[in-house]
Design a protein around this motif. Sequence first.
Motif, PDB file in Angstrom:
ATOM      1  N   PRO A 108       0.634  -0.854   0.033  1.00 24.32           N
ATOM      2  CA  PRO A 108      -0.194   0.349  -0.171  1.00 24.32           C
ATOM      3  C   PRO A 108       0.913   1.252  -0.259  1.00 24.32           C
ATOM      4  CG  PRO A 108      -1.127  -1.164   1.312  1.00 24.32           C
ATOM      5  CD  PRO A 108       0.306  -2.196   1.193  1.00 24.32           C
ATOM      6  N   LEU A 109       0.534   2.209  -0.326  1.00 22.88           N
ATOM      7  CA  LEU A 109       0.896   3.734  -0.935  1.00 22.88           C
ATOM      8  C   LEU A 109       0.864   4.846   0.262  1.00 22.88           C
ATOM      9  CD1 LEU A 109       0.848   3.972  -4.437  1.00 22.88           C
ATOM     10  CD2 LEU A 109       2.464   2.827  -3.941  1.00 22.88           C
ATOM     11  N   PRO A 110       1.503   5.126   0.605  1.00 21.90           N
ATOM     12  CA  PRO A 110       1.313   6.766   1.388  1.00 21.90           C
ATOM     13  C   PRO A 110      -0.133   7.161   1.444  1.00 21.90           C
ATOM     14  CG  PRO A 110       3.720   6.805   1.115  1.00 21.90           C
ATOM     15  CD  PRO A 110       2.993   5.457   0.079  1.00 21.90           C
ATOM     16  N   ALA A 111      -0.761   7.591   1.879  1.00 16.35           N
ATOM     17  CA  ALA A 111      -1.503   8.445   1.695  1.00 16.35           C
ATOM     18  C   ALA A 111      -1.520   9.615   0.703  1.00 16.35           C
ATOM     19  CB  ALA A 111      -2.656   8.719   2.865  1.00 16.35           C
ATOM     20  N   GLY A 112      -0.543  10.322   0.797  1.00 15.02           N
ATOM     21  CA  GLY A 112      -0.187  11.789   0.087  1.00 15.02           C
ATOM     22  C   GLY A 112      -0.178  11.273  -1.145  1.00 15.02           C
ATOM     23  N   ARG A 113       0.575  10.345  -0.963  1.00 21.22           N
ATOM     24  CA  ARG A 113       1.332   9.742  -2.627  1.00 21.22           C
ATOM     25  C   ARG A 113      -0.168   9.440  -3.400  1.00 21.22           C
ATOM     26  NH1 ARG A 113       3.068  10.158  -7.371  1.00 21.22           N
ATOM     27  NH2 ARG A 113       4.078   8.207  -8.347  1.00 21.22           N
ATOM     28  N   VAL A 114      -1.024   9.004  -3.174  1.00 20.54           N
ATOM     29  CA  VAL A 114      -2.104   8.481  -3.239  1.00 20.54           C
ATOM     30  C   VAL A 114      -2.979   9.172  -3.813  1.00 20.54           C
ATOM     31  CG1 VAL A 114      -4.337   6.693  -3.229  1.00 20.54           C
ATOM     32  CG2 VAL A 114      -2.341   6.124  -1.987  1.00 20.54           C
ATOM     33  N   ALA A 115      -3.603  10.115  -2.861  1.00 18.04           N
ATOM     34  CA  ALA A 115      -4.261  11.472  -3.219  1.00 18.04           C
ATOM     35  C   ALA A 115      -3.285  11.968  -4.541  1.00 18.04           C
ATOM     36  CB  ALA A 115      -4.371  12.664  -1.402  1.00 18.04           C
ATOM     37  N   ALA A 206      -5.099   1.006  -3.173  1.00 15.19           N
ATOM     38  CA  ALA A 206      -3.989   1.165  -3.099  1.00 15.19           C
ATOM     39  C   ALA A 206      -3.476   1.746  -2.070  1.00 15.19           C
ATOM     40  CB  ALA A 206      -4.024   2.320  -4.392  1.00 15.19           C
ATOM     41  N   LEU A 207      -4.762   2.335  -0.918  1.00 13.28           N
ATOM     42  CA  LEU A 207      -4.394   3.418   0.694  1.00 13.28           C
ATOM     43  C   LEU A 207      -4.087   1.680   1.326  1.00 13.28           C
ATOM     44  CD1 LEU A 207      -3.529   5.187   2.211  1.00 13.28           C
ATOM     45  CD2 LEU A 207      -6.820   5.500   1.894  1.00 13.28           C
ATOM     46  N   GLU A 208      -5.099   1.347   1.054  1.00 15.74           N
ATOM     47  CA  GLU A 208      -5.734   0.164   2.310  1.00 15.74           C
ATOM     48  C   GLU A 208      -4.762  -1.358   1.800  1.00 15.74           C
ATOM     49  OE1 GLU A 208      -7.741  -0.204   4.838  1.00 15.74           O
ATOM     50  OE2 GLU A 208      -7.085   1.780   4.503  1.00 15.74           O
ATOM     51  N   GLY A 209      -4.650  -1.452   0.354  1.00 16.66           N
ATOM     52  CA  GLY A 209      -3.713  -2.859  -0.001  1.00 16.66           C
ATOM     53  C   GLY A 209      -3.993  -3.717  -0.848  1.00 16.66           C
ATOM     54  N   ALA A 210      -6.093  -3.774  -0.891  1.00 12.73           N
ATOM     55  CA  ALA A 210      -6.805  -4.957  -1.045  1.00 12.73           C
ATOM     56  C   ALA A 210      -8.104  -3.855  -0.906  1.00 12.73           C
ATOM     57  CB  ALA A 210      -7.538  -5.696  -0.215  1.00 12.73           C
ATOM     58  N   PRO A 211      -9.288  -5.075  -2.331  1.00 14.07           N
ATOM     59  CA  PRO A 211     -10.344  -3.434  -2.858  1.00 14.07           C
ATOM     60  C   PRO A 211     -11.494  -3.446  -1.687  1.00 14.07           C
ATOM     61  CG  PRO A 211      -9.875  -5.311  -4.435  1.00 14.07           C
ATOM     62  CD  PRO A 211      -9.029  -5.619  -3.031  1.00 14.07           C
ATOM     63  N   PRO A 212     -12.787  -2.397  -2.090  1.00 19.41           N
ATOM     64  CA  PRO A 212     -13.219  -2.088  -0.776  1.00 19.41           C
ATOM     65  C   PRO A 212     -14.059  -3.589  -0.630  1.00 19.41           C
ATOM     66  CG  PRO A 212     -13.631  -0.765  -2.983  1.00 19.41           C
ATOM     67  CD  PRO A 212     -12.238  -1.524  -3.251  1.00 19.41           C
ATOM     68  N   PRO A 234     -11.933   0.666   6.257  1.00 14.44           N
ATOM     69  CA  PRO A 234     -10.882   1.271   6.166  1.00 14.44           C
ATOM     70  C   PRO A 234     -10.116   1.004   7.620  1.00 14.44           C
ATOM     71  CG  PRO A 234     -12.086   3.442   5.982  1.00 14.44           C
ATOM     72  CD  PRO A 234     -13.598   1.757   6.394  1.00 14.44           C
ATOM     73  N   ARG A 235      -8.719   0.567   7.485  1.00 14.96           N
ATOM     74  CA  ARG A 235      -7.710   0.367   8.308  1.00 14.96           C
ATOM     75  C   ARG A 235      -7.617   2.019   8.708  1.00 14.96           C
ATOM     76  NH1 ARG A 235      -4.075  -3.974   7.035  1.00 14.96           N
ATOM     77  NH2 ARG A 235      -4.929  -2.676   4.841  1.00 14.96           N
ATOM     78  N   LEU A 240      -7.559  11.641   3.996  1.00 12.53           N
ATOM     79  CA  LEU A 240      -8.060  11.124   2.275  1.00 12.53           C
ATOM     80  C   LEU A 240      -8.731   9.863   1.823  1.00 12.53           C
ATOM     81  CD1 LEU A 240      -7.147  10.217  -0.683  1.00 12.53           C
ATOM     82  CD2 LEU A 240      -5.614   8.508   0.513  1.00 12.53           C
ATOM     83  N   THR A 241      -8.854   9.348   3.704  1.00  7.25           N
ATOM     84  CA  THR A 241     -10.525   8.244   3.533  1.00  7.25           C
ATOM     85  C   THR A 241     -11.344   8.784   3.647  1.00  7.25           C
ATOM     86  OG1 THR A 241      -8.671   7.289   5.479  1.00  7.25           O
ATOM     87  CG2 THR A 241     -10.979   6.961   5.729  1.00  7.25           C
ATOM     88  N   ASP A 242     -11.127  10.218   4.163  1.00  7.62           N
ATOM     89  CA  ASP A 242     -12.650  11.371   4.358  1.00  7.62           C
ATOM     90  C   ASP A 242     -13.483  11.231   2.785  1.00  7.62           C
ATOM     91  OD1 ASP A 242     -15.078  12.398   5.034  1.00  7.62           O
ATOM     92  OD2 ASP A 242     -14.421  14.029   5.354  1.00  7.62           O
ATOM     93  N   VAL A 243     -13.129  11.936   2.092  1.00  9.20           N
ATOM     94  CA  VAL A 243     -12.997  11.649   0.665  1.00  9.20           C
ATOM     95  C   VAL A 243     -13.175  10.835  -0.279  1.00  9.20           C
ATOM     96  CG1 VAL A 243     -11.923  12.522  -2.159  1.00  9.20           C
ATOM     97  CG2 VAL A 243     -11.290  14.034   0.549  1.00  9.20           C
TER      98      VAL A 243
END
Length: 433
Positions: A108-115, A206-212, A234-235, A240-243
């Motif tokens: 999984p990627l860091p939140a800033g990179r995912v955004a 990308a953020l969590e490592g698995a699809p929702p 989400p963990r 970013l999670t809010d978005v």
Amino acid sequence: MDRNAVIAGRYRLERKVGRGAMGVVWRAHDERLDRTVAVKQLLPDTWSDDAPFRSIVRAMREARVAARLEHPHAVTVYDVAEQDGTPFLVMEFLPSRPLTELLADDGPLPAGRVAELGAQIASALAAAHENGILHRDVTPNNVLITGDGQAKIADFGLSHAMGEGTMTGGGLVVGTPAYLSPEVADGEEPGYPSDVFSLGSTLYTALEGAPPFGTDANQIALLKRVARGEITAPRTTGPLTDVLLRLLRRDPRERPDMAEAERMLAAVADGRSAILSGTKRLPAPTRRSRLPFVIAGGVVVAGGALAGILLFDGDSPEAVAPVAAPSPSAAKPVCEARYEIANRWPGGSEVRVSVRNAQDTRLTGWEVSWTLPPGTRIANLWNGSLAQDGDRVRVSELDWNAVLPAGGTTTFGFIAATEQEGGDAPVAVCRSS
């Protein structure tokens, strides 16, 4: 087709570099313009019974659709060619690797990179939507990451231009099941909100490592889970999670449009607040409309979910009673809370609570409280700070979502484990903190 074959008298195939939704992708050399290109060969096993005619028509249509889009974060389509009854699409060759491969290698990627990546892809999809083009298969495999770290959306092979006829039929669901929107999995026609949901699913992965919706070898079972909107909580927490939770709302009317998704993702990537008033909403089918909200002290049915709403004025613990015609001098509530049971399953449910600043000035802190139904406990809270005294629950802001502009909103959520089936949603109380 073999290596060194020449397509349409000019595109010499060099080597296979991948496989897309509709066929094999080759690296090739355009001998007329002396440049490297990517050539997608539509394979016979994707043809219809009346191939090759329909396949060629489909490829021509795909090329027309994709060629209408010119954007720095979308793969460019140059040409369409035909060789011995087989259609080929000629595209920009992009030294890159799919987001799927990046996640498999690095996790999984860091939140800033995912955004950051999400904002780039959303900008291309927003341009596509403005041109009347749906992608219909936004997945990590169709997001390419270039050598300099930029993202490009690829494979508009499942695109559908609004106003052009579709080449699918017979009830075929087009797209990758784990990234479909609930309405498409439920058999509805895809629309712009469907692309928004699929982008949210891709970035969630990308953020969590698995699809929702997780993964399942049984595609029918997975489609049913998608249709019910049973996303895994989400963990991670944060803006970013809010978005992403906004993009993943089950009701397509409640999702932002793609341009607004781009703005929110870009704001998170830049470290700015993504929660602004005046969020644009996408048009939705009128058949989904339900009873209007009942404010203060009631249970509300909206879009098939149970919600309890209560408005509060400042720090007062007294509810603002509804009146048929409020006088101009009536006190305006400071904030509103909407408690929504988004998904149910045996032994639990997913709850999302929206907090809205009802003032004309910014709100610098908030707290939502309610009484837990008997036999219920809270697990996996995200986007809020939990305090509990017996069955009385209080959730307050975190540093990043404490300040809401006038009309601005934020969302927190949790898993409610319960011993009882069904039941009404509790009434949530919002106050400034």
